[in-house]
Design a protein around this motif. Structure first.
Motif, PDB file in Angstrom:
ATOM      1  N   ASP A  31       0.867  -1.167   0.000  1.00 29.20           N
ATOM      2  CA  ASP A  31       0.000   0.000   0.000  1.00 29.20           C
ATOM      3  C   ASP A  31       0.909   1.224   0.000  1.00 29.20           C
ATOM      4  O   ASP A  31       1.542   1.536   1.009  1.00 29.20           O
ATOM      5  N   THR A  32       0.989   1.896  -1.137  1.00 27.47           N
ATOM      6  CA  THR A  32       1.947   3.004  -1.267  1.00 27.47           C
ATOM      7  C   THR A  32       1.579   4.195  -0.393  1.00 27.47           C
ATOM      8  O   THR A  32       2.451   4.987  -0.034  1.00 27.47           O
ATOM      9  N   ALA A  33       0.294   4.322  -0.041  1.00 28.14           N
ATOM     10  CA  ALA A  33      -0.098   5.414   0.850  1.00 28.14           C
ATOM     11  C   ALA A  33       0.482   5.215   2.252  1.00 28.14           C
ATOM     12  O   ALA A  33       0.775   6.184   2.956  1.00 28.14           O
ATOM     13  N   ILE A  34       0.647   3.963   2.636  1.00 25.44           N
ATOM     14  CA  ILE A  34       1.247   3.648   3.940  1.00 25.44           C
ATOM     15  C   ILE A  34       2.770   3.642   3.838  1.00 25.44           C
ATOM     16  O   ILE A  34       3.472   4.169   4.705  1.00 25.44           O
ATOM     17  N   ALA A  35       3.289   3.047   2.769  1.00 24.64           N
ATOM     18  CA  ALA A  35       4.747   2.937   2.616  1.00 24.64           C
ATOM     19  C   ALA A  35       5.391   4.293   2.377  1.00 24.64           C
ATOM     20  O   ALA A  35       6.505   4.559   2.849  1.00 24.64           O
ATOM     21  N   ILE A  45       9.316   1.845   6.376  1.00 21.82           N
ATOM     22  CA  ILE A  45       8.134   1.240   5.738  1.00 21.82           C
ATOM     23  C   ILE A  45       7.557   0.228   6.724  1.00 21.82           C
ATOM     24  O   ILE A  45       8.193  -0.784   7.022  1.00 21.82           O
ATOM     25  N   PRO A  46       6.371   0.475   7.263  1.00 19.19           N
ATOM     26  CA  PRO A  46       5.812  -0.478   8.232  1.00 19.19           C
ATOM     27  C   PRO A  46       5.369  -1.772   7.559  1.00 19.19           C
ATOM     28  O   PRO A  46       4.987  -1.789   6.378  1.00 19.19           O
ATOM     29  N   SER A  47       5.403  -2.860   8.301  1.00 21.22           N
ATOM     30  CA  SER A  47       4.896  -4.137   7.793  1.00 21.22           C
ATOM     31  C   SER A  47       3.451  -4.011   7.343  1.00 21.22           C
ATOM     32  O   SER A  47       3.002  -4.710   6.421  1.00 21.22           O
ATOM     33  N   LEU A  48       2.719  -3.104   7.969  1.00 16.93           N
ATOM     34  CA  LEU A  48       1.314  -2.883   7.641  1.00 16.93           C
ATOM     35  C   LEU A  48       1.105  -2.578   6.161  1.00 16.93           C
ATOM     36  O   LEU A  48       0.080  -2.961   5.582  1.00 16.93           O
ATOM     37  N   ALA A  49       2.066  -1.894   5.529  1.00 17.52           N
ATOM     38  CA  ALA A  49       1.922  -1.544   4.115  1.00 17.52           C
ATOM     39  C   ALA A  49       1.783  -2.784   3.253  1.00 17.52           C
ATOM     40  O   ALA A  49       1.021  -2.799   2.279  1.00 17.52           O
ATOM     41  N   GLU A  50       2.499  -3.830   3.594  1.00 23.48           N
ATOM     42  CA  GLU A  50       2.392  -5.097   2.865  1.00 23.48           C
ATOM     43  C   GLU A  50       1.150  -5.867   3.277  1.00 23.48           C
ATOM     44  O   GLU A  50       0.398  -6.376   2.432  1.00 23.48           O
TER      45      GLU A  50
END
Length: 419
Positions: free
Chosen positions: A181-185, A204-209
């Motif tokens: 998720d590029t908005a998170i990364a 880059i949080p793990s959440l982005a993936e």
């Protein structure tokens, strides 16, 4: 190509000679005899203590053609593949111009004909890989594309991904998802955690993936379409996919070989050779990835071969490009991760071909010789001189590695690395 391999240990779950020490006679590129004490008037290779495996197949390989031939071309890329034991590679569409129509697919198919390494183009999901309009997937399939992905551009539009899954499912094609998720990364360069804090860099949080894995699993379930996740890297991604498989979803996934042996602690020296995407994670993630390989949650290991010219890597960490050349080290890193040889064969040889519905590579009589011969104990130093890629952006160059590919054979051709 005629060759007699003496006293090799066969490791191939689909072979009647699995785990046996035997001789293998290849005549005109075909295995004609397997057994003890074979004699023939051909070149002989003593493989005592060595292992004969089905040729590897890579589901995530970047080669510069079209447009980035200064990074890698088909000739150098397939040479690097053969040197790493790969007899087949699936090419990501991360080129310029992208592989988004039948013209690019047909160029790659025709240009790679007659090569030792089988080259399978992957077509783009969207036009120009921009994530807006769907590309000509059916036309690309007819021309030789085996699956569809926007490569290292994650598909942010859920509606586009839903339509792509539905459309591809109509003609039995497979969609690859690169989950981010590029908005998170954002524009971060490293994994979010203690090391990013120590380095003073946004992470880059793990959440982005994991958000994207969860989204695409829901879309796969909703559409009834199979999906493949490229280069997962976190423990929660493994867990999400494991649960989805238990619910009966048609989901497969792969992991990059370097994510099995490296953590973000490698970045403390700001060495851009360790800058990859997904970023190197923490030990908990590495342990979960290895466990996922062992329990069958993760189907394949990939090289994520991503060559770059020196001016794109020998710069400040923040502006350096992501990626390493990995074709020659994928097998060695799998060994370094402590995986048994039969599991490596499953993840590098058997499962990738199953996922793409590609012809199997079996070590059996009356089959085309498609194999790699390896020495799991041999130590060697990886240098620029024995690196077959045009590029040398690898943190492992200069290191002594354990495990070496000796021979690679396919399409009636032999690649001998120890001459």
């Amino acid at each position: 190509m005629n060759l007699l391999i003496k006293s090799a240990t066969v490791v191939d779950p689909n072979s009647p000679f699995n785990k046996q020490v035997t001789d293998i006679l290849i005549e005109n590129g075909v295995i004609t005899q397997i057994g003890k004490d074979i004699t023939a008037e051909v070149e002989i290779f003593d493989a005592t203590g060595k292992y004969l495996l089905p040729g590897f197949f890579d589901l995530n390989c970047n080669i510069g053609e079209l447009g980035y031939e200064t990074k890698e071309d088909l000739q150098s890329g397939t040479a690097a593949a053969a040197a790493g034991g790969f007899t087949g590679i699936a090419l990501m569409p991360n080129t310029q111009k992208p592989v988004h129509s039948k013209a690019e697919v047909e160029y790659l198919v025709n240009k790679s004909k007659g090569n030792l390494v089988d080259v399978v183009p992957l077509g783009a999901i969207s036009y120009k890989r921009e994530g807006k309009d769907m590309a000509e997937m059916y036309d690309m399939l007819q021309s030789g594309a085996r699956a569809f992905t926007d490569g290292n551009n994650p598909v942010q539009d859920a509606g586009l991904m839903e339509r792509a899954l539905l459309y591809a499912h109509g003609f039995n094609a497979l969609i690859f998802s690169y989950p981010e998720d590029t908005a998170i990364a954002g524009k971060a360069k490293v994994n979010e955690g203690e090391v990013s804090t120590l380095l003073g860099m946004k992470g880059i949080p793990s959440l982005a993936e994991e958000l994207m894995v969860a989204r695409d699993l829901y879309l796969s379930e909703y559409t009834g379409s199979p999906i493949h996740f490229s280069t997962i890297s976190t423990w929660r991604s493994v867990d999400l996919i494991r649960q989805a498989r238990q619910r009966g979803l048609q989901v497969t996934c792969d992991v990059a070989a370097h994510h099995l042996v490296l953590t973000d602690e490698a970045l403390t020296g700001f060495d851009s050779q360790y800058k990859v995407k997904p970023p190197l994670r923490i030990q908990k993630d590495v342990d979960a990835l290895i466990a996922g390989l062992k329990d069958g949650t993760i189907d394949t290991i990939v090289s994520q071969h991503t060559p770059h010219e020196v001016e794109y890597k020998n710069v400040e960490f923040e502006v350096a490009e992501f990626g390493i050349v990995g074709l020659q080290t994928a097998f060695i890193l799998a060994l370094k991760a402590g995986l048994p040889l039969d599991l490596i064969v499953e993840k590098l040889s058997v499962n990738p071909r199953k996922i793409l519905n590609a012809p199997t590579a079996n070590i059996a009589v009356d089959t085309s010789a498609n194999f790699t011969l390896v020495d799991t104990e041999k130590e060697w130093t990886y240098t620029r001189e024995n690196n077959f890629s045009k590029s040398y952006n690898s943190p492992f160059i200069g290191q002594t590695l354990k495990g070496q590919v000796l021979l690679t054979c396919n399409n009636n051709q032999l690649f001998n690395l120890i001459k």
